[in-house]
Design a protein around this motif. Structure first.
Motif, mmCIF file in Angstrom:
data_model
loop_
_atom_site.group_PDB
_atom_site.id
_atom_site.type_symbol
_atom_site.label_atom_id
_atom_site.label_comp_id
_atom_site.label_asym_id
_atom_site.label_seq_id
_atom_site.Cartn_x
_atom_site.Cartn_y
_atom_site.Cartn_z
ATOM 1 N N ILE A 222 0.868 -1.186 0.000
ATOM 2 C CA ILE A 222 0.000 0.000 0.000
ATOM 3 C C ILE A 222 0.899 1.227 0.000
ATOM 4 O O ILE A 222 1.641 1.478 0.963
ATOM 5 C CB ILE A 222 -0.939 0.001 1.221
ATOM 6 N N SER A 224 1.118 5.297 -0.112
ATOM 7 C CA SER A 224 0.251 6.438 0.224
ATOM 8 C C SER A 224 1.115 7.661 0.512
ATOM 9 O O SER A 224 2.333 7.561 0.701
ATOM 10 C CB SER A 224 -0.626 6.112 1.435
ATOM 11 N N LEU A 232 -6.479 5.755 3.583
ATOM 12 C CA LEU A 232 -5.641 4.666 4.063
ATOM 13 C C LEU A 232 -6.274 3.986 5.275
ATOM 14 O O LEU A 232 -6.217 2.756 5.410
ATOM 15 C CB LEU A 232 -4.250 5.201 4.411
ATOM 16 N N LEU A 233 -6.897 4.776 6.157
ATOM 17 C CA LEU A 233 -7.575 4.193 7.321
ATOM 18 C C LEU A 233 -8.736 3.298 6.884
ATOM 19 O O LEU A 233 -8.967 2.230 7.465
ATOM 20 C CB LEU A 233 -8.061 5.307 8.244
ATOM 21 N N ARG A 236 -7.341 0.005 5.570
ATOM 22 C CA ARG A 236 -6.898 -0.858 6.674
ATOM 23 C C ARG A 236 -8.106 -1.500 7.357
ATOM 24 O O ARG A 236 -8.092 -2.692 7.684
ATOM 25 C CB ARG A 236 -6.093 -0.030 7.674
ATOM 26 N N LEU A 239 -9.467 -4.286 5.194
ATOM 27 C CA LEU A 239 -8.633 -5.485 5.238
ATOM 28 C C LEU A 239 -8.814 -6.240 6.546
ATOM 29 O O LEU A 239 -8.828 -7.490 6.561
ATOM 30 C CB LEU A 239 -7.167 -5.103 5.039
ATOM 31 N N ASP A 240 -8.971 -5.530 7.661
ATOM 32 C CA ASP A 240 -9.225 -6.195 8.948
ATOM 33 C C ASP A 240 -10.572 -6.919 8.925
ATOM 34 O O ASP A 240 -10.692 -8.029 9.467
ATOM 35 C CB ASP A 240 -9.199 -5.159 10.077
ATOM 36 N N ILE A 252 1.202 -7.864 3.837
ATOM 37 C CA ILE A 252 0.955 -6.445 3.582
ATOM 38 C C ILE A 252 2.189 -5.638 3.960
ATOM 39 O O ILE A 252 2.799 -5.847 5.014
ATOM 40 C CB ILE A 252 -0.269 -5.956 4.383
ATOM 41 N N TYR A 254 3.443 -1.423 3.955
ATOM 42 C CA TYR A 254 3.056 -0.027 3.790
ATOM 43 C C TYR A 254 4.295 0.775 3.400
ATOM 44 O O TYR A 254 5.362 0.634 3.993
ATOM 45 C CB TYR A 254 2.452 0.520 5.083
#
Length: 388
Positions: A222, A224, A232-233, A236, A239-240, A252, A254
């Motif tokens: 990812i 950013s 981005l939040l 995330r 994905l969780d 993953i 970042y």
């Protein structure tokens, strides 16, 4: 055993054979003789048959035969005479898919083996695609028991059995019945249904529904910058949410967009890159085989179905393959085919038919030329006699 036969595809043109009576009638009417009148003083003269008269009579008979043959050949051309090589309709034609062989038990193979041996004229073929002729897919019945498929794997090559049957039926008479052994796996029926003229006896093996045995995998980077921290939040969080509902195996990483220029080997490390930045991607990454997911492709960050959108982007290929391999069709979905009335009625199903159209035209031309030459021969001969 194959049968050879001459057949007419447009048999109603055979009514044209009635035209054969025309030259016969003309020939008979031309035989009308004048009235004989006795004349004195020549009764004792010996009458001799003229050779020219005999030749004229022979010529007339030959012309009559040639004209009859011309009309006969013309009718055969209009009726589309073909030389057909049709399979014996009494033969027991059995088609087996590779998936059925891989998933069937030894007892099922043994039963099919016994059924084939009990039939006097059985032919067994494997359906494995449209790139081979039927003769190349022939399988000896004794090879059934020796066939060992990989039953531990649910992956099987995609196939459109309907299209295969349609291609095979083109080489068979319409009355030929086909027995088909296949499974109800969706992957065996990819594509549209096709109308089939031959009667089909379906033997469908129902496979149980299965759950995915392996996890969905993805190597994800990812990228950013400061302008996309809110997005981005959301990524995330999505994905969780996916990790708690699906069997995932995610790797993953970042990365700040300013470091992308220094790490151009991302395309060799990761399968997906989510790019949330204003700076343009390096050309090396754009032209690579790595799947690039931009912020424009991830619309609706705040919506409840955003995790589903992200999962579709990451695992579309894996889930599509799994669904095709594990989804099952009902017998009704498999056996219900389009109405045969929709099939082009001009298509004929006479087996391996070979048209005789060009040969008949050639014969007709030869007969016409011979008739013209023969009809002019008496006049030419008489002119020669007069000249002498």
């Amino acid at each position: 055993m194959d049968k050879l036969a001459l057949t007419f595809e447009l048999s109603y043109y055979l009514w044209g054979l009635l035209t054969l009576t025309i030259p016969i009638a003309i020939h008979l009417l031309s035989k009308h003789r004048g009235k004989l009148v006795p004349f004195a003083h020549i009764a004792l003269i010996k009458v001799k048959n003229s050779p020219q008269l005999n030749q004229a009579r022979l010529t007339q008979w030959l012309l009559l035969i040639l004209r009859l043959l011309m009309l006969l050949v013309a009718c055969a051309i209009l009726a589309q005479l073909v030389w057909s090589k049709n399979a014996d309709t009494s033969a027991n034609l059995v088609l087996v898919s590779n998936d059925w062989l891989a998933q069937s038990s030894d007892a099922e193979k043994q039963q099919l083996f016994e059924d084939l041996n009990s039939s006097q004229n059985s032919r067994l073929f494997i359906i494995d695609g449209l790139n081979q002729s039927l003769s190349q897919r022939k399988l000896e019945s004794k090879a059934l028991l020796a066939f060992q498929g990989d039953t531990s794997s649910t992956t099987t090559p995609p196939l459109n059995i309907w299209a295969n049957l349609a291609e095979i039926s083109k080489t068979l008479p319409k009355a030929q019945k086909i027995q088909l052994y296949t499974t109800n796996r969706l992957n065996q029926f990819t594509g549209q249904k096709v109308a089939i003229t031959n009667p089909i006896e379906w033997h469908i093996k129902s496979l149980p529904n299965t759950l995915p045995e392996t996890k969905l995998t993805a190597s994800l980077t990812i990228v950013s910058d400061a302008n996309y921290q809110q997005q981005l939040l959301y990524v995330r969080g999505a994905l969780d949410a996916l990790a708690t509902t699906l069997p995932l195996d995610l790797n993953i990483e970042y990365l700040d967009s300013s470091l992308v220029q220094e790490d151009l080997d991302l395309s060799q490390q990761q399968s997906h890159i989510i790019y949330l930045a204003d700076a343009p991607l390096p050309t090396e990454l754009v032209n690579s085989a790595t799947s690039i997911i931009s912020s424009e492709q991830l619309q609706g960050y705040t919506q409840a179905d955003f995790p589903l959108t992200l999962a579709t982007k990451l695992f579309a290929a894996q889930t599509k393959q799994w669904f095709a391999d594990n989804a099952r069709l009902s017998n009704q979905q498999i056996t219900e085919l389009p109405n045969l009335d929709l099939v082009n009625q001009q298509q004929t199903n006479t087996g391996n038919a070979q048209s005789l159209h060009l040969w008949l035209i050639l014969i007709l031309v030869i007969l016409f030329m011979t008739e013209r030459l023969l009809s002019e021969w008496p006049n030419k001969h008489s002119r020669q006699v007069e000249g002498n």
